[in-house]
Design a protein around this motif. Structure first.
Motif, PDB file in Angstrom:
ATOM      1  N   THR A  93     -24.983   9.459  13.402  1.00 46.99           N
ATOM      2  CA  THR A  93     -26.389   9.653  13.017  1.00 46.99           C
ATOM      3  C   THR A  93     -26.565   9.700  11.503  1.00 46.99           C
ATOM      4  OG1 THR A  93     -26.212  12.067  13.206  1.00 46.99           O
ATOM      5  CG2 THR A  93     -26.963  10.889  15.149  1.00 46.99           C
ATOM      6  N   LYS A  94     -25.467  10.000  10.793  1.00 43.42           N
ATOM      7  CA  LYS A  94     -25.545  10.055   9.336  1.00 43.42           C
ATOM      8  C   LYS A  94     -25.554   8.649   8.740  1.00 43.42           C
ATOM      9  CE  LYS A  94     -23.621  12.641   5.504  1.00 43.42           C
ATOM     10  NZ  LYS A  94     -23.101  13.989   5.304  1.00 43.42           N
ATOM     11  N   GLU A  95     -24.609   7.822   9.196  1.00 40.29           N
ATOM     12  CA  GLU A  95     -24.506   6.443   8.706  1.00 40.29           C
ATOM     13  C   GLU A  95     -25.462   5.490   9.430  1.00 40.29           C
ATOM     14  OE1 GLU A  95     -22.657   5.529   6.116  1.00 40.29           O
ATOM     15  OE2 GLU A  95     -21.962   7.603   5.886  1.00 40.29           O
ATOM     16  N   LYS A  96     -26.110   6.002  10.469  1.00 39.83           N
ATOM     17  CA  LYS A  96     -26.998   5.175  11.307  1.00 39.83           C
ATOM     18  C   LYS A  96     -26.273   3.951  11.857  1.00 39.83           C
ATOM     19  CE  LYS A  96     -31.462   6.829  10.446  1.00 39.83           C
ATOM     20  NZ  LYS A  96     -32.825   6.540  10.802  1.00 39.83           N
ATOM     21  N   GLU A  97     -25.150   4.231  12.499  1.00 44.00           N
ATOM     22  CA  GLU A  97     -24.363   3.177  13.126  1.00 44.00           C
ATOM     23  C   GLU A  97     -24.140   3.504  14.595  1.00 44.00           C
ATOM     24  OE1 GLU A  97     -21.552   1.401   9.567  1.00 44.00           O
ATOM     25  OE2 GLU A  97     -20.776   3.000  10.854  1.00 44.00           O
ATOM     26  N   LEU A  98     -24.173   2.483  15.409  1.00 39.75           N
ATOM     27  CA  LEU A  98     -23.936   2.641  16.832  1.00 39.75           C
ATOM     28  C   LEU A  98     -22.986   1.541  17.297  1.00 39.75           C
ATOM     29  CD1 LEU A  98     -26.580   3.294  19.552  1.00 39.75           C
ATOM     30  CD2 LEU A  98     -25.022   1.390  19.805  1.00 39.75           C
ATOM     31  N   LYS A  99     -22.003   1.934  18.119  1.00 35.84           N
ATOM     32  CA  LYS A  99     -21.072   0.949  18.691  1.00 35.84           C
ATOM     33  C   LYS A  99     -20.952   1.224  20.182  1.00 35.84           C
ATOM     34  CE  LYS A  99     -17.710   0.545  14.894  1.00 35.84           C
ATOM     35  NZ  LYS A  99     -17.499   1.762  14.099  1.00 35.84           N
ATOM     36  N   THR A 100     -20.944   0.178  20.975  1.00 34.30           N
ATOM     37  CA  THR A 100     -20.589   0.377  22.380  1.00 34.30           C
ATOM     38  C   THR A 100     -19.235  -0.274  22.628  1.00 34.30           C
ATOM     39  OG1 THR A 100     -21.488  -1.650  23.330  1.00 34.30           O
ATOM     40  CG2 THR A 100     -23.038   0.180  23.022  1.00 34.30           C
ATOM     41  N   TYR A 101     -18.507   0.283  23.599  1.00 30.17           N
ATOM     42  CA  TYR A 101     -17.209  -0.276  23.989  1.00 30.17           C
ATOM     43  C   TYR A 101     -16.882   0.202  25.393  1.00 30.17           C
ATOM     44  CZ  TYR A 101     -15.539   4.394  22.759  1.00 30.17           C
ATOM     45  OH  TYR A 101     -15.389   5.751  22.696  1.00 30.17           O
ATOM     46  N   GLY A 102     -15.949  -0.482  26.025  1.00 27.77           N
ATOM     47  CA  GLY A 102     -15.481  -0.047  27.343  1.00 27.77           C
ATOM     48  C   GLY A 102     -16.487  -0.339  28.444  1.00 27.77           C
ATOM     49  N   ARG A 103     -16.127   0.107  29.640  1.00 29.93           N
ATOM     50  CA  ARG A 103     -16.978  -0.149  30.798  1.00 29.93           C
ATOM     51  C   ARG A 103     -16.937   1.049  31.728  1.00 29.93           C
ATOM     52  NH1 ARG A 103     -13.671  -1.897  34.940  1.00 29.93           N
ATOM     53  NH2 ARG A 103     -15.263  -3.167  35.946  1.00 29.93           N
ATOM     54  N   SER A 104     -17.925   1.120  32.595  1.00 30.38           N
ATOM     55  CA  SER A 104     -17.999   2.204  33.570  1.00 30.38           C
ATOM     56  C   SER A 104     -17.146   1.870  34.787  1.00 30.38           C
ATOM     57  CB  SER A 104     -19.454   2.377  34.007  1.00 30.38           C
ATOM     58  OG  SER A 104     -19.528   3.102  35.208  1.00 30.38           O
ATOM     59  N   TRP A 125     -31.688   9.272  24.570  1.00 30.79           N
ATOM     60  CA  TRP A 125     -30.508  10.124  24.373  1.00 30.79           C
ATOM     61  C   TRP A 125     -30.962  11.525  24.079  1.00 30.79           C
ATOM     62  CZ3 TRP A 125     -27.836  10.072  18.994  1.00 30.79           C
ATOM     63  CH2 TRP A 125     -28.739   9.731  17.990  1.00 30.79           C
ATOM     64  N   GLU A 126     -30.113  12.450  24.487  1.00 31.89           N
ATOM     65  CA  GLU A 126     -30.384  13.845  24.176  1.00 31.89           C
ATOM     66  C   GLU A 126     -29.820  14.032  22.788  1.00 31.89           C
ATOM     67  OE1 GLU A 126     -29.179  16.217  27.530  1.00 31.89           O
ATOM     68  OE2 GLU A 126     -30.697  15.254  28.775  1.00 31.89           O
ATOM     69  N   ARG A 127     -30.693  13.780  21.825  1.00 26.52           N
ATOM     70  CA  ARG A 127     -30.301  13.621  20.435  1.00 26.52           C
ATOM     71  C   ARG A 127     -29.635  14.882  19.884  1.00 26.52           C
ATOM     72  NH1 ARG A 127     -32.408  10.407  16.069  1.00 26.52           N
ATOM     73  NH2 ARG A 127     -33.775   9.405  17.554  1.00 26.52           N
ATOM     74  N   PRO A 128     -28.425  14.729  19.381  1.00 28.08           N
ATOM     75  CA  PRO A 128     -27.762  15.869  18.743  1.00 28.08           C
ATOM     76  C   PRO A 128     -28.303  16.062  17.324  1.00 28.08           C
ATOM     77  CG  PRO A 128     -26.363  13.959  18.639  1.00 28.08           C
ATOM     78  CD  PRO A 128     -27.603  13.530  19.369  1.00 28.08           C
ATOM     79  N   ASP A 129     -27.757  17.030  16.622  1.00 28.34           N
ATOM     80  CA  ASP A 129     -28.180  17.284  15.245  1.00 28.34           C
ATOM     81  C   ASP A 129     -27.945  16.062  14.386  1.00 28.34           C
ATOM     82  OD1 ASP A 129     -28.628  19.871  16.070  1.00 28.34           O
ATOM     83  OD2 ASP A 129     -26.611  20.521  15.517  1.00 28.34           O
ATOM     84  N   GLU A 130     -28.819  15.868  13.420  1.00 22.37           N
ATOM     85  CA  GLU A 130     -28.601  14.821  12.420  1.00 22.37           C
ATOM     86  C   GLU A 130     -27.245  15.066  11.753  1.00 22.37           C
ATOM     87  OE1 GLU A 130     -30.361  12.042  11.654  1.00 22.37           O
ATOM     88  OE2 GLU A 130     -31.532  12.600  13.422  1.00 22.37           O
ATOM     89  N   GLY A 131     -26.576  13.993  11.401  1.00 20.65           N
ATOM     90  CA  GLY A 131     -25.271  14.136  10.771  1.00 20.65           C
ATOM     91  C   GLY A 131     -24.143  14.275  11.769  1.00 20.65           C
ATOM     92  N   HIS A 132     -24.499  14.296  13.035  1.00 19.22           N
ATOM     93  CA  HIS A 132     -23.514  14.473  14.099  1.00 19.22           C
ATOM     94  C   HIS A 132     -22.907  13.119  14.481  1.00 19.22           C
ATOM     95  CE1 HIS A 132     -21.958  16.646  17.632  1.00 19.22           C
ATOM     96  NE2 HIS A 132     -22.208  15.544  18.315  1.00 19.22           N
TER      97      HIS A 132
END
Length: 123
Positions: A78-89, A9-16
């Protein structure tokens, strides 16, 4: 044979808080070894992510995208260190859920991220 997994990923700023699209691509290197890449780039369409990542891989590493297994949306805190995926392409369809889980397990969970995976329409 051990499959290699990468998280790009093109990592954004921390806390984003990051809400973007992602694809899961099968990537082949110059000797024909396959890798599975979770790719998220802040672009509007899954096909644009595919095109930009393909160019980057070919330019930087001599690798190429063999196929796309599907895509969806990803929410990263990025602050809570949580990731969710949903939906489809719409272009590439949904990804098989266990492939997404395996990919995240092998990559971003090592950086302390918790994740939940859905390939349905709800967040």
């Amino acid at each position: 044979e051990v499959m290699l997994y990468k998280f790009y990923w093109e990592r954004p700023d921390e806390g984003h808080i990051y809400d973007e699209k992602y694809i899961i691509a099968i990537v082949e290197d110059e000797v024909g070894e396959s890798e599975i890449h979770f790719v998220t780039v802040p672009l509007s369409f899954h096909s644009d992510i595919f095109a930009s990542y393909k160019m980057k891989l070919e330019a930087d590493h001599g690798k190429t995208i063999k196929s796309v297994m599907g895509g969806g949306n990803v929410h990263i805190d990025t602050k809570e260190k949580e990731l969710k995926t949903y939906g489809r392409s719409e272009n590439f369809g949904a990804v098989t859920i266990n492939i997404v889980e395996k990919c995240l397990n092998e990559t971003i969970s090592h950086q302390g991220y918790r994740f939940s995976v859905s390939v349905a329409d709800q967040k």
